[in-house]
Design an enzyme around this catalytic site. Sequence first.
Site, mmCIF file in Angstrom:
data_model
loop_
_atom_site.group_PDB
_atom_site.id
_atom_site.type_symbol
_atom_site.label_atom_id
_atom_site.label_comp_id
_atom_site.label_asym_id
_atom_site.label_seq_id
_atom_site.Cartn_x
_atom_site.Cartn_y
_atom_site.Cartn_z
ATOM 1 N N SER A 218 39.378 40.159 39.946
ATOM 2 C CA SER A 218 38.141 40.886 39.741
ATOM 3 C C SER A 218 37.444 40.498 38.288
ATOM 4 C CB SER A 218 38.072 42.563 39.989
ATOM 5 O OG SER A 218 36.860 43.052 39.927
ATOM 6 N N HIS B 159 35.741 38.691 45.006
ATOM 7 C CA HIS B 159 35.398 39.412 46.332
ATOM 8 C C HIS B 159 34.538 38.794 47.302
ATOM 9 C CE1 HIS B 159 37.615 42.399 44.098
ATOM 10 N NE2 HIS B 159 36.619 42.470 43.240
#
Length: 245
Positions: free
Chosen positions: A131, A165
Amino acid sequence: MVRRTRPQIVAFGGGGFSMEPGNPLLDDYVLSLTHSPRPKVCFLPTASGDADHYVVRFYRTFCESECEASHVSLFRREPGVDHIERHLLTRDVIYVGGGSVLSLLGAWRAHGLDVILRRAWEAGVVLCGGSAGSLCWFSQGVTAFHGEPRPYEGLGRLPWSNCVHYDAEPERDGAYRGLLLGGMCAGYAAEDGSALHFVGERLARVVASRPGARAYRMRAAGGRVERRALVSDYLGAAPPVAAVA
């Protein structure tokens, strides 16, 4: 200590101890790159504001992996180590946690960690994370931590753009395509469970902790976005094998 490996970054699309409890495949892959029986791993939880629960989960995971674990805090009076630069330059792995990449970059630049981390990368310390801990290493990319997907400017250790993601948050795809058409540099999109392993600035390997987790090469050409699926190696099929540095 003189290191003989080239600079390496393992950028997770999403995964590792914080997202995949009980699935150590990506973390074990990173540890395998150190070729050390007891790797020294330092956690930077900056993007989460040094959240206590995040730090505790890190220690639980990496102490069980027979590592020498430590962390550096920028949002606490006590940083966790005596001399941040000396400590980071003597680690085998620097593991960056998720959260807000914008807050992370601001804090690192204010404290000079952007410069220290460049020295660590050049010295052969393996840099990794998911992330925000992936986004930070690239020149540009897409972040959606604060709401709608938006562009950001990263550290530029990798001269590419990045989107994490990619499968879990479909709105990132449209935003990334629009930014590429608007002039953002070419780069990589990674699904949760996949990781991009760079040696120097070159993509050396794509690995996955889940069957079918993929990553893509993304670029704008001729007024459209070209997306090319990259071959990924599922780490659960056999013990992880480090790429040749």
